[in-house]
Design a protein around this motif. Structure first.
Motif, PDB file in Angstrom:
ATOM      1  N   GLY A   1     -11.064  -5.561 -10.144  1.00 12.18           N
ATOM      2  CA  GLY A   1     -10.129  -6.002  -9.110  1.00 12.18           C
ATOM      3  C   GLY A   1     -10.790  -6.293  -7.790  1.00 12.18           C
ATOM      4  O   GLY A   1     -10.131  -6.703  -6.834  1.00 12.18           O
ATOM      5  N   ARG A   2     -12.098  -6.094  -7.691  1.00 11.30           N
ATOM      6  CA  ARG A   2     -12.807  -6.305  -6.426  1.00 11.30           C
ATOM      7  C   ARG A   2     -12.856  -7.796  -6.054  1.00 11.30           C
ATOM      8  O   ARG A   2     -12.961  -8.648  -6.932  1.00 11.30           O
ATOM      9  CB  ARG A   2     -14.244  -5.769  -6.513  1.00 11.30           C
ATOM     10  CG  ARG A   2     -14.346  -4.259  -6.608  1.00 11.30           C
ATOM     11  CD  ARG A   2     -15.812  -3.838  -6.713  1.00 11.30           C
ATOM     12  NE  ARG A   2     -15.937  -2.390  -6.767  1.00 11.30           N
ATOM     13  CZ  ARG A   2     -15.938  -1.598  -5.697  1.00 11.30           C
ATOM     14  NH1 ARG A   2     -15.835  -2.135  -4.494  1.00 11.30           N
ATOM     15  NH2 ARG A   2     -16.039  -0.297  -5.826  1.00 11.30           N
TER      16      ARG A   2
ATOM     17  N   PRO B   1      -3.876  -3.202   8.005  1.00 16.06           N
ATOM     18  CA  PRO B   1      -2.809  -3.459   7.027  1.00 16.06           C
ATOM     19  C   PRO B   1      -1.618  -4.202   7.618  1.00 16.06           C
ATOM     20  O   PRO B   1      -1.032  -5.063   6.959  1.00 16.06           O
ATOM     21  CB  PRO B   1      -2.425  -2.047   6.561  1.00 16.06           C
ATOM     22  CG  PRO B   1      -3.674  -1.245   6.739  1.00 16.06           C
ATOM     23  CD  PRO B   1      -4.326  -1.793   7.981  1.00 16.06           C
ATOM     24  N   SER B   2      -1.267  -3.890   8.869  1.00 16.17           N
ATOM     25  CA  SER B   2      -0.120  -4.536   9.498  1.00 16.17           C
ATOM     26  C   SER B   2      -0.368  -6.014   9.813  1.00 16.17           C
ATOM     27  O   SER B   2       0.573  -6.758  10.077  1.00 16.17           O
ATOM     28  CB  SER B   2       0.240  -3.798  10.793  1.00 16.17           C
ATOM     29  OG  SER B   2      -0.844  -3.840  11.717  1.00 16.17           O
ATOM     30  N   GLU B   3      -1.636  -6.428   9.781  1.00 15.96           N
ATOM     31  CA  GLU B   3      -1.989  -7.809  10.128  1.00 15.96           C
ATOM     32  C   GLU B   3      -2.348  -8.643   8.900  1.00 15.96           C
ATOM     33  O   GLU B   3      -2.703  -9.821   9.033  1.00 15.96           O
ATOM     34  CB  GLU B   3      -3.168  -7.809  11.107  1.00 15.96           C
ATOM     35  CG  GLU B   3      -2.857  -7.104  12.423  1.00 15.96           C
ATOM     36  CD  GLU B   3      -4.073  -6.967  13.318  1.00 15.96           C
ATOM     37  OE1 GLU B   3      -5.181  -7.333  12.865  1.00 15.96           O
ATOM     38  OE2 GLU B   3      -3.918  -6.491  14.453  1.00 15.96           O
ATOM     39  N   LEU B   4      -2.261  -8.046   7.699  1.00 13.69           N
ATOM     40  CA  LEU B   4      -2.707  -8.742   6.502  1.00 13.69           C
ATOM     41  C   LEU B   4      -1.916 -10.019   6.242  1.00 13.69           C
ATOM     42  O   LEU B   4      -2.485 -11.067   5.941  1.00 13.69           O
ATOM     43  CB  LEU B   4      -2.614  -7.818   5.282  1.00 13.69           C
ATOM     44  CG  LEU B   4      -3.781  -6.848   5.072  1.00 13.69           C
ATOM     45  CD1 LEU B   4      -3.493  -5.928   3.892  1.00 13.69           C
ATOM     46  CD2 LEU B   4      -5.082  -7.606   4.852  1.00 13.69           C
ATOM     47  N   ARG B   5      -0.591  -9.947   6.331  1.00 15.89           N
ATOM     48  CA  ARG B   5       0.213 -11.122   5.999  1.00 15.89           C
ATOM     49  C   ARG B   5      -0.106 -12.296   6.923  1.00 15.89           C
ATOM     50  O   ARG B   5      -0.265 -13.431   6.461  1.00 15.89           O
ATOM     51  CB  ARG B   5       1.708 -10.794   6.041  1.00 15.89           C
ATOM     52  CG  ARG B   5       2.609 -12.032   5.878  1.00 15.89           C
ATOM     53  CD  ARG B   5       3.982 -11.695   5.385  1.00 15.89           C
ATOM     54  NE  ARG B   5       3.956 -11.279   3.985  1.00 15.89           N
ATOM     55  CZ  ARG B   5       3.931 -12.122   2.949  1.00 15.89           C
ATOM     56  NH1 ARG B   5       3.920 -13.422   3.142  1.00 15.89           N
ATOM     57  NH2 ARG B   5       3.919 -11.663   1.722  1.00 15.89           N
TER      58      ARG B   5
ATOM     59  N   TYR C   1      -4.943  -9.098  -3.475  1.00 13.10           N
ATOM     60  CA  TYR C   1      -5.709  -8.187  -2.622  1.00 13.10           C
ATOM     61  C   TYR C   1      -4.969  -6.869  -2.430  1.00 13.10           C
ATOM     62  O   TYR C   1      -5.576  -5.787  -2.475  1.00 13.10           O
ATOM     63  CB  TYR C   1      -5.983  -8.845  -1.276  1.00 13.10           C
ATOM     64  CG  TYR C   1      -6.811  -7.993  -0.344  1.00 13.10           C
ATOM     65  CD1 TYR C   1      -8.077  -7.560  -0.710  1.00 13.10           C
ATOM     66  CD2 TYR C   1      -6.320  -7.615   0.910  1.00 13.10           C
ATOM     67  CE1 TYR C   1      -8.845  -6.775   0.142  1.00 13.10           C
ATOM     68  CE2 TYR C   1      -7.087  -6.836   1.769  1.00 13.10           C
ATOM     69  CZ  TYR C   1      -8.346  -6.417   1.379  1.00 13.10           C
ATOM     70  OH  TYR C   1      -9.103  -5.639   2.225  1.00 13.10           O
ATOM     71  N   GLN C   2      -3.674  -6.916  -2.234  1.00 13.56           N
ATOM     72  CA  GLN C   2      -2.898  -5.691  -2.084  1.00 13.56           C
ATOM     73  C   GLN C   2      -2.930  -4.871  -3.371  1.00 13.56           C
ATOM     74  O   GLN C   2      -2.962  -3.631  -3.324  1.00 13.56           O
ATOM     75  CB  GLN C   2      -1.461  -6.026  -1.679  1.00 13.56           C
ATOM     76  CG  GLN C   2      -1.352  -6.551  -0.253  1.00 13.56           C
ATOM     77  CD  GLN C   2       0.039  -7.020   0.114  1.00 13.56           C
ATOM     78  OE1 GLN C   2       0.754  -7.570  -0.728  1.00 13.56           O
ATOM     79  NE2 GLN C   2       0.427  -6.845   1.373  1.00 13.56           N
TER      80      GLN C   2
ATOM     81  N   ALA D   1      -4.365  -1.047  -3.706  1.00 20.20           N
ATOM     82  CA  ALA D   1      -3.611   0.016  -4.357  1.00 20.20           C
ATOM     83  C   ALA D   1      -4.446   0.696  -5.439  1.00 20.20           C
ATOM     84  O   ALA D   1      -4.432   1.939  -5.569  1.00 20.20           O
ATOM     85  CB  ALA D   1      -2.323  -0.548  -4.951  1.00 20.20           C
ATOM     86  N   LEU D   2      -5.183  -0.082  -6.222  1.00 24.18           N
ATOM     87  CA  LEU D   2      -6.048   0.497  -7.258  1.00 24.18           C
ATOM     88  C   LEU D   2      -7.154   1.344  -6.628  1.00 24.18           C
ATOM     89  O   LEU D   2      -7.473   2.433  -7.131  1.00 24.18           O
ATOM     90  CB  LEU D   2      -6.669  -0.614  -8.102  1.00 24.18           C
ATOM     91  CG  LEU D   2      -5.740  -1.388  -9.036  1.00 24.18           C
ATOM     92  CD1 LEU D   2      -6.501  -2.512  -9.728  1.00 24.18           C
ATOM     93  CD2 LEU D   2      -5.125  -0.450 -10.075  1.00 24.18           C
ATOM     94  N   ARG D   3      -7.717   0.868  -5.524  1.00 25.77           N
ATOM     95  CA  ARG D   3      -8.785   1.614  -4.864  1.00 25.77           C
ATOM     96  C   ARG D   3      -8.271   2.927  -4.303  1.00 25.77           C
ATOM     97  O   ARG D   3      -8.923   3.972  -4.422  1.00 25.77           O
ATOM     98  CB  ARG D   3      -9.402   0.765  -3.750  1.00 25.77           C
ATOM     99  CG  ARG D   3     -10.682   1.362  -3.170  1.00 25.77           C
ATOM    100  CD  ARG D   3     -11.294   0.462  -2.141  1.00 25.77           C
ATOM    101  NE  ARG D   3     -10.463   0.393  -0.935  1.00 25.77           N
ATOM    102  CZ  ARG D   3     -10.803  -0.304   0.153  1.00 25.77           C
ATOM    103  NH1 ARG D   3     -11.912  -1.026   0.153  1.00 25.77           N
ATOM    104  NH2 ARG D   3     -10.019  -0.318   1.209  1.00 25.77           N
TER     105      ARG D   3
END
Length: 254
Positions: free
Chosen positions: A30-31, A110-114, A236-237, A241-243
């Motif tokens: 998933g990387r 995280p808050s800026e990802l979108r 990416y999300q 989550a997997l990480r």
């Protein structure tokens, strides 16, 4: 290779393509995969062959081919040229037309990802908008548009195939649609291995858009309502989550 100049007053033709499907995340871990190294998937190869077959069916004759030099565009161009009957045509690599460059994903909150992922697909994009905390739209246009002017200034071609990238294509299409202005309409979506047909005349503002986003293998993509970057954000999300799920077990190791 040198070609005879196009007749004066005759519009020349650009067949503008996006590369075929790729996967920017490793299937096993998933990387994220480095954009400079990513290759076509099996479906992406089939898309490129279908585009080439479509050009052949339409009787298209090419005298020039250009890619960004990145593997995904070079691979797409090779398959298209083979399927269209232009095996002898050797593509040129123009690195000015590499895709808009992102920064480090890990540096984005995280808050800026979108906004970081999807901000380029919102109407006319301001030049100070950055892609994934990397290159700004203004910096991107500074390298993409002069290369287009260089191609226009060369009279020794009539029909050229350009195999480039989603945002690069949007910039070139925006320039054509606005009769030569410097801007980026981010809502100009480009399907993998799609074809756009643009005629260009001698006057700076003489652009004619003949066809947009034709995807011979995948048709209208009527079930897909997400942008490319929305798909990538979801992937990416999922990777994040997997990480996070692996971190506790990693800390417990002796």
């Amino acid at each position: 290779m040198s070609h005879a100049p196009s007749p004066p007053g005759r519009r020349r033709r650009l067949y503008l393509m996006r590369h075929g499907e790729v996967c920017y995340f490793d299937a096993a871990s998933g990387r994220p995969v480095l954009p400079e190294q990513v290759s076509l998937t099996a479906h992406g190869q089939a898309q490129a062959r279908a585009a080439g077959a479509y050009l052949r069916e339409q009787g298209v004759r090419l005298d020039r081919a250009i890619t960004s030099g990145l593997p995904r565009t070079a691979q797409t161009a090779a398959l298209v040229l083979q399927a269209s009957g232009h095996e002898a045509l050797r593509p040129e690599a123009w690195p000015e037309w590499e895709e808009i460059r992102g920064g480090r994903l890990s540096a984005i909150a995280p808050s800026e990802l979108r906004q970081a992922f999807c901000g380029l697909h919102q109407g006319q994009v301001p030049e100070d908008q950055r892609f994934l905390a990397g290159e700004s739209v203004g910096e991107f246009l500074d390298r993409v548009l002069p290369a287009l002017q260089r191609l226009r200034a060369d009279p020794h071609w009539d029909s050229a195939l350009l195999v480039l990238h989603g945002v690069v294509n949007a910039a070139l299409l925006s320039h054509a649609l606005s009769a030569g202005q410097r801007l980026l309409y981010g809502s100009l979506m480009q399907s993998p291995a799609c074809l756009n047909v643009i005629d260009v005349g001698e006057a700076p503002g003489d652009w004619v858009l003949r066809a947009l986003n034709i995807a011979p293998l995948d048709g209208l993509r009527h079930e897909d309502r997400l942008t490319t970057m929305e798909h990538l954000l979801a992937q990416y999300q999922h990777y994040l989550a997997l990480r996070r799920a692996r971190e506790p077990s990693t800390r417990e190791q002796p």
